[in-house]
Design a protein around this motif. Structure first.
Motif, PDB file in Angstrom:
ATOM      1  N   TYR A  63       0.744  -1.144   0.138  1.00 10.54           N
ATOM      2  CA  TYR A  63      -0.044  -0.029   0.018  1.00 10.54           C
ATOM      3  C   TYR A  63       1.004   1.361   0.060  1.00 10.54           C
ATOM      4  N   LEU A  64       0.202   2.411  -0.629  1.00 15.12           N
ATOM      5  CA  LEU A  64       0.850   3.570  -0.649  1.00 15.12           C
ATOM      6  C   LEU A  64       0.856   4.118   0.638  1.00 15.12           C
ATOM      7  N   HIS A  65      -0.300   4.053   1.559  1.00 18.46           N
ATOM      8  CA  HIS A  65      -0.486   4.464   2.935  1.00 18.46           C
ATOM      9  C   HIS A  65      -0.860   3.407   3.564  1.00 18.46           C
ATOM     10  N   ALA A  66      -0.755   3.310   5.054  1.00 15.28           N
ATOM     11  CA  ALA A  66      -0.944   2.278   5.889  1.00 15.28           C
ATOM     12  C   ALA A  66      -2.566   2.165   5.847  1.00 15.28           C
ATOM     13  N   PRO A  67      -3.581   1.141   5.795  1.00 13.39           N
ATOM     14  CA  PRO A  67      -4.618   1.209   5.871  1.00 13.39           C
ATOM     15  C   PRO A  67      -5.093   1.258   7.422  1.00 13.39           C
ATOM     16  N   ALA A 102      -0.370  -3.472  11.289  1.00 11.26           N
ATOM     17  CA  ALA A 102       0.184  -1.945  10.776  1.00 11.26           C
ATOM     18  C   ALA A 102       1.239  -2.117   9.790  1.00 11.26           C
ATOM     19  N   GLY A 103       1.492  -1.283   9.054  1.00  9.56           N
ATOM     20  CA  GLY A 103       2.504  -1.207   8.035  1.00  9.56           C
ATOM     21  C   GLY A 103       1.800  -1.251   6.646  1.00  9.56           C
ATOM     22  N   GLU A 104       2.731  -1.347   5.558  1.00  8.43           N
ATOM     23  CA  GLU A 104       1.946  -1.201   4.398  1.00  8.43           C
ATOM     24  C   GLU A 104       2.174  -2.674   3.410  1.00  8.43           C
ATOM     25  N   ASP A 136      -5.114   2.600  -3.835  1.00  9.90           N
ATOM     26  CA  ASP A 136      -4.034   3.114  -2.970  1.00  9.90           C
ATOM     27  C   ASP A 136      -3.026   1.928  -2.828  1.00  9.90           C
ATOM     28  N   LEU A 137      -2.818   0.770  -3.773  1.00 10.09           N
ATOM     29  CA  LEU A 137      -1.655   0.110  -4.105  1.00 10.09           C
ATOM     30  C   LEU A 137      -0.636   0.822  -4.885  1.00 10.09           C
ATOM     31  N   ARG A 138       0.541   0.443  -4.301  1.00  8.29           N
ATOM     32  CA  ARG A 138       1.962   0.924  -5.005  1.00  8.29           C
ATOM     33  C   ARG A 138       2.178  -0.272  -6.063  1.00  8.29           C
TER      34      ARG A 138
END
Length: 685
Positions: free
Chosen positions: A77-81, A90-92, A131-133
């Motif tokens: 993820y670009l941002h932590a959901p 936690a984390g991406e 929001d996925l990288r």
């Protein structure tokens, strides 16, 4: 979209290390469950038994299935959901797999594919990255992690392409039962899988669009999202026959669900032993929805007008309820629209209440115990037996099919005299046990049983190959989900019974779910492009309103049509089977039922090991001889199709024959060889 194989400069070793650590974490979760001591936790032995059962189910569910990848994807993820979205993680980076796995601290190592945070694995695209990288897919060989493939969803320089690993997973040779498709679910399939539990969904799916797998994954999803509710109310998967259920039975355990019941419609209505068979005309009339009204009349025809008063003697007093008052009670119960049996149970209480009113008027003070005693009084029982006799559903249907006068009375204005004659037994049976009941008769008994006492409703029912059910069979399934929801799966073009449905709207109305959402799947993943295009030539003749299916498969597949002299047909079929056996995967030799003895003899003479449908393929035996009438719902890597004209001729009319042929043509995943001596149907020439 690069696919990476193993070398020391790429992250594959790190991914393998995460897989090994995840497997160890799963083993630790299982050890923890096995070590649970519940001796002093519960108040009594009943609670202890229940809790012990839950612990054992938990241990079983935590098994690490050999050869089944624990995770198949990763989302960066670009941002932590939000923590709620990610099950407290936690984390991406999230690994997506078949079940949730956490480490000793409770941090997730693998996220269940059904969790909200997993959804972008199936839905994200260049247009909507969610929001996925990066989305990473993993490739496995023999249970070992051997490759990965990345999609950079926010990189404008990278073109959107079909995933090579996804394609490889779809095309992976099939040996054994049906596989889950959890790693290959497409966005339109995912929408159906994750649809809410409140509504019924009907899926019209062309061959190879994954409708069966979508239905099974939907059950697994609903059990994840609504576990407590469905644990109370229950779930059921209904398939067309035992071979089909055996073929799909491993899918749900692979998704972590062990407690879903599977049955055929015949299993649901097994009130009597089925030993007889109807001809097509009789089965069609018996399957007609009008029979429901005939049965309703027949059940309620047992209620009679009271002729005499009811006199209850208690001690030295006699209490009299006149016939006209009993008639008023009966009329009121008839107006209430409740089940026959429930009304019959209420009648003695109503008569007893009338007696209690008289007692109170005489100055007595009777309580509920007195009312119950009056309801059990011999005089009250005699009135109930006379006015509202018990009805045995099987005996009722026995009388209806064996007594021309009774049938004519109940079917007047509903069935024509010719239709009545069609379903009447030539020789009436003496008893329920001696009757040669047919499958359609058992459905009629089920309908009558529901008129007498309400059928238990489940929370969710999945009905596969639904297009082949009669209206009365739809009603039988609908009773099992009257207060729950359903997922209906089928393909109008594959309807091969004389009573198969022409529209889903009609089927849903019989099921008691009018207005349910109808979703159409036309994007094929299983059947090769050339094969589905060839089979689709039949659509204008068998289902002109349906859209033609397309295939995402780049591979055209092995496809051959061979015409041979009639004398060489069996030998040419054997040669085609040998060619298929030289390749990897399962082979289905599909033929008209009438051709099976000749082909089995030819296979035996050739020394080729052969299985029957439902038997698991193995390295030693990969060739299954499949009657055309049992091919529906099955799939094989390679199909050898024997004499299409014989398949068409084996059915009562051309349209049904062409539909049966359409089913048979669309069973292969990698290749199809058609071998024929007679001319092909016009549209396939």
């Amino acid at each position: 979209m690069p696919t990476h194989a193993h070398d020391q400069h790429n992250p594959l070793e790190r991914e393998r290390a995460h897989l090994a650590a995840s497997r160890e974490a799963l083993r630790a979760m299982r050890r923890d469950a096995e070590a649970l001591n519940i001796a002093d936790v519960t108040a009594n032995w009943v609670n202890a038994e229940v809790l012990q059962g839950e612990v054992e189910a938990r241990i079983k569910a935590l098994a690490d299935l050999a050869g089944t990848p624990l995770f198949f994807g990763r989302l960066d993820y670009l941002h932590a959901p939000g923590t709620d979205l990610a099950e407290g993680a936690a984390g991406e980076n999230f690994y997506i797999g078949r079940r949730h796995v956490h480490d000793a601290d409770g941090d997730p190592m693998v996220i269940d594919w059904r969790a909200p945070v997993s959804q972008p694995f199936y839905r994200a695209s260049k247009k909507d990255p969610m929001d996925l990288r990066l989305r990473r897919r993993f490739g496995y060989t023999g249970g070992q992690l051997t490759a990965y493939e990345d999609e950079h969803l926010t990189d404008p320089a990278e073109d959107e392409q079909h995933s090579k690993l996804l394609q490889a997973e779809i095309e992976r040779p099939r040996v054994g039962p049906m596989r889950d498709i959890v790693a290959t679910i497409q966005p339109e399939q995912d929408e159906i899988v994750r649809a809410g539990i409140g509504g019924t969904v009907c899926v019209q799916g062309a061959p190879g669009t994954g409708k069966t797998a979508v239905g099974l994954h939907r059950v697994a999803y609903l059990l994840y999202a609504h576990r407590e509710r469905l644990a109370r109310s229950g779930t059921l998967v209904i398939g067309p026959n035992r071979s089909f259920l055996h073929y799909i039975e491993q899918v749900l355990p692979a998704l972590g669900e062990l407690e879903v019941r599977q049955a055929t419609v015949d299993d649901l209505v097994a009130h009597v032993e089925v030993r007889g068979a109807d001809d097509a005309a009789a089965a069609t009339v018996k399957g007609d929805a009008r029979l429901a009204e005939v049965l309703r009349r027949a059940v309620w025809s047992h209620v009679r007008k009271p002729e005499e008063a009811c006199v209850v003697v208690r001690g030295s007093r006699r209490w009299r309820v006149p016939a006209y008052e009993i008639e008023e009670i009966v009329d009121e119960l008839l107006r209430r629209d409740i089940r026959y049996g429930a009304a019959r149970e209420a009648l003695p209480q109503r008569i007893a209440h009338a007696v209690l009113v008289r007692m109170e008027q005489a100055g007595e003070a009777p309580d509920d115990r007195v009312q119950d005693a009056v309801a059990r009084n011999a005089a009250v029982k005699a009135v109930v037996k006379e006015v509202w006799p018990p009805v045995d559903p099987a005996k009722l249907v026995l009388r209806l099919l064996g007594d021309a006068e009774f049938l004519a009375e109940q079917a007047e204005g509903i069935l024509t005299p010719e239709e009545q004659k069609t379903i009447l037994w030539a020789k009436p049976a003496r008893s329920v046990k001696s009757a040669k009941w047919s499958a359609a008769d058992a459905v009629l008994i089920d309908e009558a049983a529901d008129l007498v006492s309400r059928t238990h409703s489940l929370g969710h029912v999945v009905l596969d190959e639904a297009q082949d059910l009669s209206p009365m069979q739809y009603r039988a399934v609908g009773r099992r989900c009257s207060t729950g929801s359903a997922t209906i799966l089928g393909d109008i073009a594959q309807g091969t019974t004389p009573w198969s449905t022409d529209t889903w709207e009609e089927a849903l109305a019989h099921l008691g779910k009018p207005g349910a959402a109808i979703e159409e799947l036309t994007l094929g993943f299983r059947v090769p492009r050339e094969v589905i295009a060839y089979a689709s030539r039949l659509l204008p003749a068998i289902a002109p309103d349906l859209a033609e299916a397309t295939s995402i498969r780049d591979a055209a597949g092995d496809f051959a049509i061979r015409r041979v002299p009639a004398a060489e047909l069996d030998a040419a079929v054997i040669a085609a089977c040998r060619e298929a056996l030289a390749k990897e995967g399962s082979i289905g030799l599909i033929a008209a039922d009438a051709r099976l003895p000749a082909l089995r003899a030819a296979l035996d003479a050739a020394g080729l090991a052969v299985l029957s449908p439902g038997e698991e393929t193995s390295a030693e035996a990969r060739l299954t001889l499949v009657p055309a009438t049992l091919a529906k719902g099955l799939e094989y890597d390679y199909v050898v199709l024997d004499e299409p004209a014989a398949i068409v001729d084996g059915e009562p009319d051309e349209r049904t024959g062409l539909r049966r042929l359409y089913v048979c043509l669309t069973r292969p995943v990698s290749g199809l060889t058609v071998v024929h001596a007679a001319g092909l149907p016009e549209r396939l020439g």
